[in-house]
Scaffold this active site. Sequence first.
Site, PDB file in Angstrom:
ATOM      1  N   MET A  34       0.955  -1.281  -0.098  1.00 45.10           N
ATOM      2  CA  MET A  34       0.145  -0.174   0.043  1.00 45.10           C
ATOM      3  C   MET A  34       0.716   1.140  -0.253  1.00 45.10           C
ATOM      4  O   MET A  34       0.504   2.438   0.118  1.00 45.10           O
ATOM      5  CB  MET A  34      -0.940   0.037   1.288  1.00 45.10           C
ATOM      6  CG  MET A  34      -1.949  -0.945   1.424  1.00 45.10           C
ATOM      7  SD  MET A  34      -3.507  -0.659   2.098  1.00 45.10           S
ATOM      8  CE  MET A  34      -3.096  -0.750   3.533  1.00 45.10           C
ATOM      9  N   TYR A  36       4.144   3.942   0.900  1.00 44.51           N
ATOM     10  CA  TYR A  36       4.912   4.367   2.060  1.00 44.51           C
ATOM     11  C   TYR A  36       5.949   3.448   2.409  1.00 44.51           C
ATOM     12  O   TYR A  36       5.822   3.172   3.703  1.00 44.51           O
ATOM     13  CB  TYR A  36       3.927   4.773   3.128  1.00 44.51           C
ATOM     14  CG  TYR A  36       4.459   5.926   3.996  1.00 44.51           C
ATOM     15  CD1 TYR A  36       4.437   7.400   3.285  1.00 44.51           C
ATOM     16  CD2 TYR A  36       4.986   6.082   5.021  1.00 44.51           C
ATOM     17  CE1 TYR A  36       4.907   8.518   3.942  1.00 44.51           C
ATOM     18  CE2 TYR A  36       5.500   7.003   5.844  1.00 44.51           C
ATOM     19  CZ  TYR A  36       5.423   8.222   5.062  1.00 44.51           C
ATOM     20  OH  TYR A  36       5.968   9.399   5.855  1.00 44.51           O
ATOM     21  N   HIS A  41       9.049  -3.492   3.699  1.00 49.23           N
ATOM     22  CA  HIS A  41       8.651  -3.579   2.376  1.00 49.23           C
ATOM     23  C   HIS A  41       9.970  -4.095   1.230  1.00 49.23           C
ATOM     24  O   HIS A  41       9.951  -4.979   0.537  1.00 49.23           O
ATOM     25  CB  HIS A  41       7.998  -2.620   1.641  1.00 49.23           C
ATOM     26  CG  HIS A  41       6.641  -2.032   2.264  1.00 49.23           C
ATOM     27  ND1 HIS A  41       6.526  -0.920   3.036  1.00 49.23           N
ATOM     28  CD2 HIS A  41       5.605  -2.673   2.619  1.00 49.23           C
ATOM     29  CE1 HIS A  41       5.426  -0.666   3.562  1.00 49.23           C
ATOM     30  NE2 HIS A  41       4.578  -1.853   3.130  1.00 49.23           N
ATOM     31  N   GLY A 152       4.539 -10.226   3.639  1.00 49.25           N
ATOM     32  CA  GLY A 152       5.344 -10.285   5.119  1.00 49.25           C
ATOM     33  C   GLY A 152       4.760 -11.061   5.960  1.00 49.25           C
ATOM     34  O   GLY A 152       3.311 -11.009   6.145  1.00 49.25           O
ATOM     35  N   LYS A 154       4.714 -10.036   8.940  1.00 51.40           N
ATOM     36  CA  LYS A 154       3.893  -9.023   9.604  1.00 51.40           C
ATOM     37  C   LYS A 154       2.276  -8.859   9.726  1.00 51.40           C
ATOM     38  O   LYS A 154       1.740  -8.906  10.693  1.00 51.40           O
ATOM     39  CB  LYS A 154       4.139  -7.624   9.002  1.00 51.40           C
ATOM     40  CG  LYS A 154       3.537  -6.564   9.507  1.00 51.40           C
ATOM     41  CD  LYS A 154       3.473  -5.799  10.797  1.00 51.40           C
ATOM     42  CE  LYS A 154       2.881  -4.858  10.946  1.00 51.40           C
ATOM     43  NZ  LYS A 154       2.055  -4.174  10.209  1.00 51.40           N
ATOM     44  N   GLN A 158      -3.110 -12.093   6.773  1.00 50.45           N
ATOM     45  CA  GLN A 158      -3.158 -12.237   5.371  1.00 50.45           C
ATOM     46  C   GLN A 158      -2.481 -13.153   4.748  1.00 50.45           C
ATOM     47  O   GLN A 158      -3.057 -13.882   3.598  1.00 50.45           O
ATOM     48  CB  GLN A 158      -2.773 -10.695   5.282  1.00 50.45           C
ATOM     49  CG  GLN A 158      -2.541 -10.196   3.783  1.00 50.45           C
ATOM     50  CD  GLN A 158      -1.973  -8.895   3.517  1.00 50.45           C
ATOM     51  OE1 GLN A 158      -2.979  -7.965   3.512  1.00 50.45           O
ATOM     52  NE2 GLN A 158      -0.875  -8.576   3.353  1.00 50.45           N
ATOM     53  N   SER A 191       3.904   1.205   8.022  1.00 47.91           N
ATOM     54  CA  SER A 191       3.664   2.486   7.539  1.00 47.91           C
ATOM     55  C   SER A 191       2.771   3.518   8.489  1.00 47.91           C
ATOM     56  O   SER A 191       2.937   4.590   8.509  1.00 47.91           O
ATOM     57  CB  SER A 191       2.758   2.415   6.036  1.00 47.91           C
ATOM     58  OG  SER A 191       3.439   1.603   5.107  1.00 47.91           O
ATOM     59  N   ARG A 192       2.003   2.769   9.207  1.00 49.99           N
ATOM     60  CA  ARG A 192       0.986   3.444  10.122  1.00 49.99           C
ATOM     61  C   ARG A 192       1.968   4.273  11.227  1.00 49.99           C
ATOM     62  O   ARG A 192       1.227   5.099  11.884  1.00 49.99           O
ATOM     63  CB  ARG A 192      -0.147   2.718  10.533  1.00 49.99           C
ATOM     64  CG  ARG A 192      -1.028   2.299   9.557  1.00 49.99           C
ATOM     65  CD  ARG A 192      -2.232   1.580  10.331  1.00 49.99           C
ATOM     66  NE  ARG A 192      -3.430   1.665   9.506  1.00 49.99           N
ATOM     67  CZ  ARG A 192      -3.888   0.522   8.759  1.00 49.99           C
ATOM     68  NH1 ARG A 192      -2.775  -0.568   8.601  1.00 49.99           N
ATOM     69  NH2 ARG A 192      -4.676   0.407   7.783  1.00 49.99           N
TER      70      ARG A 192
HETATM   71  P1  AMP Z   1       1.196  -2.874   3.588  1.00 53.62           P
HETATM   72  O1  AMP Z   1       1.950  -1.925   2.632  1.00 53.62           O
HETATM   73  O2  AMP Z   1       1.440  -2.674   5.016  1.00 53.62           O
HETATM   74  O3  AMP Z   1       0.133  -3.498   2.978  1.00 53.62           O
HETATM   75  O4  AMP Z   1       2.359  -4.245   3.105  1.00 53.62           O
HETATM   76  C1  AMP Z   1       2.627  -4.715   2.151  1.00 53.62           C
HETATM   77  C2  AMP Z   1       3.393  -5.914   2.308  1.00 53.62           C
HETATM   78  O5  AMP Z   1       4.616  -5.797   3.164  1.00 53.62           O
HETATM   79  C3  AMP Z   1       2.772  -7.040   2.840  1.00 53.62           C
HETATM   80  O6  AMP Z   1       3.060  -8.242   2.299  1.00 53.62           O
HETATM   81  C4  AMP Z   1       3.186  -6.657   4.344  1.00 53.62           C
HETATM   82  O7  AMP Z   1       3.104  -7.872   5.222  1.00 53.62           O
HETATM   83  C5  AMP Z   1       4.673  -6.706   4.146  1.00 53.62           C
HETATM   84  N1  AMP Z   1       4.965  -5.942   5.492  1.00 53.62           N
HETATM   85  C6  AMP Z   1       4.585  -4.739   5.966  1.00 53.62           C
HETATM   86  N2  AMP Z   1       5.289  -4.541   7.083  1.00 53.62           N
HETATM   87  C7  AMP Z   1       6.339  -5.430   7.168  1.00 53.62           C
HETATM   88  C8  AMP Z   1       7.315  -5.588   8.036  1.00 53.62           C
HETATM   89  N3  AMP Z   1       7.476  -5.058   9.319  1.00 53.62           N
HETATM   90  N4  AMP Z   1       8.178  -6.919   7.929  1.00 53.62           N
HETATM   91  C9  AMP Z   1       8.006  -7.823   6.723  1.00 53.62           C
HETATM   92  N5  AMP Z   1       6.758  -7.440   6.006  1.00 53.62           N
HETATM   93  C10 AMP Z   1       6.092  -6.300   6.017  1.00 53.62           C
END
Ligand code: AMP
Length: 286
Positions: A34, A36, A41, A152, A154, A158, A191-192
Amino acid sequence: MTVQTQIIRDAQKLSEFAHQAQKSGKTIGLVPTMGYLHEGHLSLIRAARQKADVVIVSDFVNPTQFGPTEDYATYPRDEQADLEKCQSCGADVLFIPTVETLYPNGQDSTWVEVSKMGNILCGATRPGHFRGVATVVTKLLWLSRADYAFFGEKDYQQLTILRRMAQDLGCPTKIIGMPLVREADGLAMSSRNVRLTPDQRKQALSLSQGLKAARERFQNGARSVRELTQAAQDIIQAQKDTAIQYISIADPDSLDIFTDTVPEHAIMLLAVKVGAVRLIDNMRLD
Ligand code: AMP
């Protein structure tokens, strides 16, 4: 490695790009995000770079995975910084679609739903969230023709749901999970996090500290769901601006939630609001 990353905004253009890459015998790695972008990422982009000939990163704040009272409008965005990070990690394409190009028939058209797994944990407090995620990821997999897609741990639920979805739908893309990346002090990168005040940022450390406390008890022999959950809860609740949405212990593969005794293999997952910011974290107990 710094490369020239090409920005594509149109779904059809991405599809054509992927078709050409595939025709010339190249493998394709997709990293859906998403935007940022942070180190979490970037770890996915680097893994994709290692594994595939062509790397596509997508930046899309997907409206259908946000509830009406959630933070869709305030979700942080920075296209230029994302482009620079993609370049430094060697991504070939940064796909930044408009809502219209990904939802050509509006936002209530065709859905992909993972029923049981999508309604527990985060799905219980965010109805429709995983339906939005599964739907947009399906679109991205089709458009990118990815051989590999990277997610991830994280977002553990999901990742588990998307693995199940790929299996159920006979999807040819291999879903690859990557470890959760933390800040030096233990906070899960997100990102939050940028929306936390300095004081809330300190309070948010209680999430990983709570998980660690539970893991320590587990490693010392505790097996009661109630005791392990309480260990995490006490640490998080000691912070004044935290509101726990759930703390659960589940089977790492099926996400079946344990209610009494924890077996040998287990993962603790939690979602907590710190002020107005909803954060998630998880940790294997074994
Ligand atoms: P998001 O932009 O938050 O939707 O995350 C996009 C992808 O990055 C998803 O597969 C998340 O699980 C992964 N991701 C986000 N934060 C982390 C993190 N701290 N460690 C590993 N992967 C991450």
